[in-house]
Design a protein around this motif. Structure first.
Motif, PDB file in Angstrom:
ATOM      1  N   ARG A  78       0.824  -1.213   0.000  1.00  0.00           N
ATOM      2  CA  ARG A  78       0.000   0.000   0.000  1.00  0.00           C
ATOM      3  C   ARG A  78       0.855   1.259   0.000  1.00  0.00           C
ATOM      4  NH1 ARG A  78      -3.155  -3.867   2.241  1.00  0.00           N
ATOM      5  NH2 ARG A  78      -5.427  -3.697   2.026  1.00  0.00           N
TER       6      ARG A  78
ATOM      7  N   THR B 291     -15.148  -6.421   1.017  1.00  0.00           N
ATOM      8  CA  THR B 291     -16.431  -5.900   1.496  1.00  0.00           C
ATOM      9  C   THR B 291     -17.516  -6.385   0.545  1.00  0.00           C
ATOM     10  OG1 THR B 291     -16.269  -3.910   0.119  1.00  0.00           O
ATOM     11  CG2 THR B 291     -15.283  -3.805   2.317  1.00  0.00           C
TER      12      THR B 291
ATOM     13  N   TYR C 294     -14.215   0.671  -0.308  1.00  0.00           N
ATOM     14  CA  TYR C 294     -13.147   0.768   0.690  1.00  0.00           C
ATOM     15  C   TYR C 294     -11.801   0.577   0.006  1.00  0.00           C
ATOM     16  CZ  TYR C 294     -10.293  -0.050   4.801  1.00  0.00           C
ATOM     17  OH  TYR C 294      -9.322   0.042   5.763  1.00  0.00           O
TER      18      TYR C 294
ATOM     19  N   PRO D  20     -16.001  -3.290   5.785  1.00  0.00           N
ATOM     20  CA  PRO D  20     -14.631  -3.818   5.821  1.00  0.00           C
ATOM     21  C   PRO D  20     -14.327  -4.481   7.159  1.00  0.00           C
ATOM     22  CG  PRO D  20     -14.619  -1.412   5.931  1.00  0.00           C
ATOM     23  CD  PRO D  20     -16.012  -1.818   5.617  1.00  0.00           C
ATOM     24  N   ASP D  21     -13.596  -5.553   7.111  1.00  0.00           N
ATOM     25  CA  ASP D  21     -13.173  -6.277   8.310  1.00  0.00           C
ATOM     26  C   ASP D  21     -11.774  -6.820   8.014  1.00  0.00           C
ATOM     27  OD1 ASP D  21     -12.735  -8.808   9.963  1.00  0.00           O
ATOM     28  OD2 ASP D  21     -14.599  -8.066  10.862  1.00  0.00           O
ATOM     29  N   ARG D  22     -10.868  -6.658   8.949  1.00  0.00           N
ATOM     30  CA  ARG D  22      -9.473  -7.017   8.666  1.00  0.00           C
ATOM     31  C   ARG D  22      -9.285  -8.498   8.367  1.00  0.00           C
ATOM     32  NH1 ARG D  22      -6.371  -6.343  14.511  1.00  0.00           N
ATOM     33  NH2 ARG D  22      -7.499  -7.978  15.659  1.00  0.00           N
ATOM     34  N   THR D  23     -10.205  -9.352   8.817  1.00  0.00           N
ATOM     35  CA  THR D  23     -10.086 -10.780   8.510  1.00  0.00           C
ATOM     36  C   THR D  23     -10.499 -11.094   7.080  1.00  0.00           C
ATOM     37  OG1 THR D  23     -12.332 -11.290   9.287  1.00  0.00           O
ATOM     38  CG2 THR D  23     -10.565 -11.359  10.925  1.00  0.00           C
ATOM     39  N   HIS D  24     -11.232 -10.189   6.442  1.00  0.00           N
ATOM     40  CA  HIS D  24     -11.721 -10.444   5.084  1.00  0.00           C
ATOM     41  C   HIS D  24     -10.627 -10.329   4.027  1.00  0.00           C
ATOM     42  CE1 HIS D  24     -16.142  -9.253   6.227  1.00  0.00           C
ATOM     43  NE2 HIS D  24     -15.715 -10.345   6.853  1.00  0.00           N
ATOM     44  N   PHE D  25      -9.672  -9.421   4.249  1.00  0.00           N
ATOM     45  CA  PHE D  25      -8.727  -9.099   3.180  1.00  0.00           C
ATOM     46  C   PHE D  25      -7.726 -10.219   2.895  1.00  0.00           C
ATOM     47  CE2 PHE D  25     -10.521  -5.142   4.680  1.00  0.00           C
ATOM     48  CZ  PHE D  25     -10.932  -4.583   3.484  1.00  0.00           C
TER      49      PHE D  25
ATOM     50  N   GLY E 269       0.222  -8.686   2.594  1.00  0.00           N
ATOM     51  CA  GLY E 269      -0.867  -9.465   2.030  1.00  0.00           C
ATOM     52  C   GLY E 269      -0.555  -9.972   0.639  1.00  0.00           C
TER      53      GLY E 269
END
Length: 372
Positions: free
Chosen positions: A126, A179, A185, A212-217, A241
């Motif tokens: 990022r 998401t 997001y 958004p949820d940090r476990t999703h990415f 990631g």
């Protein structure tokens, strides 16, 4: 087929039953509708269905009507594929843990889903350097002009640059979200999101309105790898990631490419790690990648900028000078360089990459090297 997709949806409503267990159910019973009506004893024969999971299945499926659930679900999620649908992306279906439901929004191109148009994943940090941004733009442009669809995650940094460069070159791009497909997001990418909808596709395994949820990415990275014939990691620290995506791609038997960088650059450490583990070199082998995937044999669409030499010969570090001395004036193999320098293979590999970027050494087929 419409009935079967209702059961894919219904099974996702059973807590504790994820993509891997659903694949096992499908393999064991042939269809998920048959599995839905299976007895407890029959379900117990499926690996992973222990006592707690079986209890949840028995309790929860009695409360669900698959056909009614499908009708209700489509009101908020009108566009989605299940593995029962002919349009479900073929390459993704071939993975061991494809998402049971894949939601989409934008412009569908059937050739992509059928695997007839090649998709390439581009991922990275990022917080890229100017070097990473420049090469991401150039390679995304080349891929777009050679008929590839670029897949990424719409995150800040490398993801954003790959999407933008691809569309600027007139190509298609797919964004895999962590998401719902209707949730933007990061919010600063709202204009990018709108542009992708008109020039590509956004997909997600999460239903509408999912925040958004940090476990999703980390989980969505398997979809990027699964959709793509090859994954290019442009710039990534060791804890990134992007390396998760590369790991999935490797597990799926897909090619992994990495952009080399200097050994002392933090954003390049993950890429150097991948190269040491056997990933291919982006700058040297992109031409070969295009040939393999059936594109134009020669890239003449990359407008490359010369990479400036970081150091002059008199200023080489002792380690780099030692490797240069081992190459001398002859073509030498990698093993011979290791033998002459008595350095470990990781240090030699990193040194050779840096010397290549400095324009002092070139790599030949068969892991052979020569001075330039």
């Amino acid at each position: 087929m419409g009935e079967e997709r209702a059961y894919w949806l219904a099974w996702t409503g059973i807590s504790g039953v994820g993509p891997v267990l659903l694949q096992r159910l499908h393999e064991r019973f042939g269809t998920l509708s048959t599995a839905w009506n299976a007895t407890t004893a029959e379900l117990k024969q499926v690996p992973g269905f222990g006592g707690q999971t079986l209890e949840k299945v028995v309790t929860q499926r009695s409360r669900l009507d698959p056909e009614k659930l499908l009708i209700q679900h489509q009101q908020e999620n009108p566009h989605f594929w299940t593995p029962a649908d002919a349009d479900y992306p073929r390459l993704l279906r071939e993975t061991p843990n494809p998402p049971p439901i894949l939601y989409y929004r934008g412009e569908v191109e059937l050739q992509e889903n059928l695997g007839q148009k090649p998709l390439v994943g581009i991922v990275g940090t990022r917080k890229p350097s100017d070097y990473g941004i420049r090469w991401t733009r150039q390679i995304s442009t080349a891929l777009a002009k050679n008929g590839f669809t670029v897949v990424s995650g719409m995150a800040e940094g490398i993801d954003t640059e790959s999407h933008l460069a691809t569309m600027k070159a007139g190509g298609r791009t797919i964004a895999v979200l962590g998401t719902g497909v209707d949730v933007i997001y990061p919010h600063k990418n709202r204009d990018l999101y709108k542009q992708i909808l008109s020039q590509g596709l956004v997909v997600s395994e999460y239903p509408a309105k999912t925040p958004p949820d940090r476990t999703h990415f980390p989980r969505r990275n398997r979809i990027i790898a699964g959709l793509s014939r090859a994954t290019l990691v442009m710039e990534a620290p060791v804890k990134s990631g992007a390396l998760i995506t590369a790991t999935y791609a490797n597990e799926y038997g897909r090619d992994v490419y990495a952009l080399p960088g200097r050994v002392d650059d933090y954003p390049s450490q993950g890429c150097l790690k991948l190269l040491n583990q056997g990933a291919s070199l982006v700058l040297r082998e992109l031409d070969e990648l295009l040939k393999m995937l059936g594109a134009i044999p020669k890239i003449d669409t990359i407008e490359t900028e010369p990479i400036p030499q970081q150091l002059n010969l008199p200023d080489l570090s002792p380690e780099l000078q030692q490797v240069m001395n081992a190459i001398a004036c002859d073509i030498v193999t990698f093993d011979l360089v290791v033998q002459k320098t008595t350095m470990n293979t990781g240090s030699v590999s990193s040194a050779l990459l840096q010397l290549e970027l400095m324009g002092l050494v070139s790599q030949l087929p068969g892991m052979r090297y020569q001075k330039i």
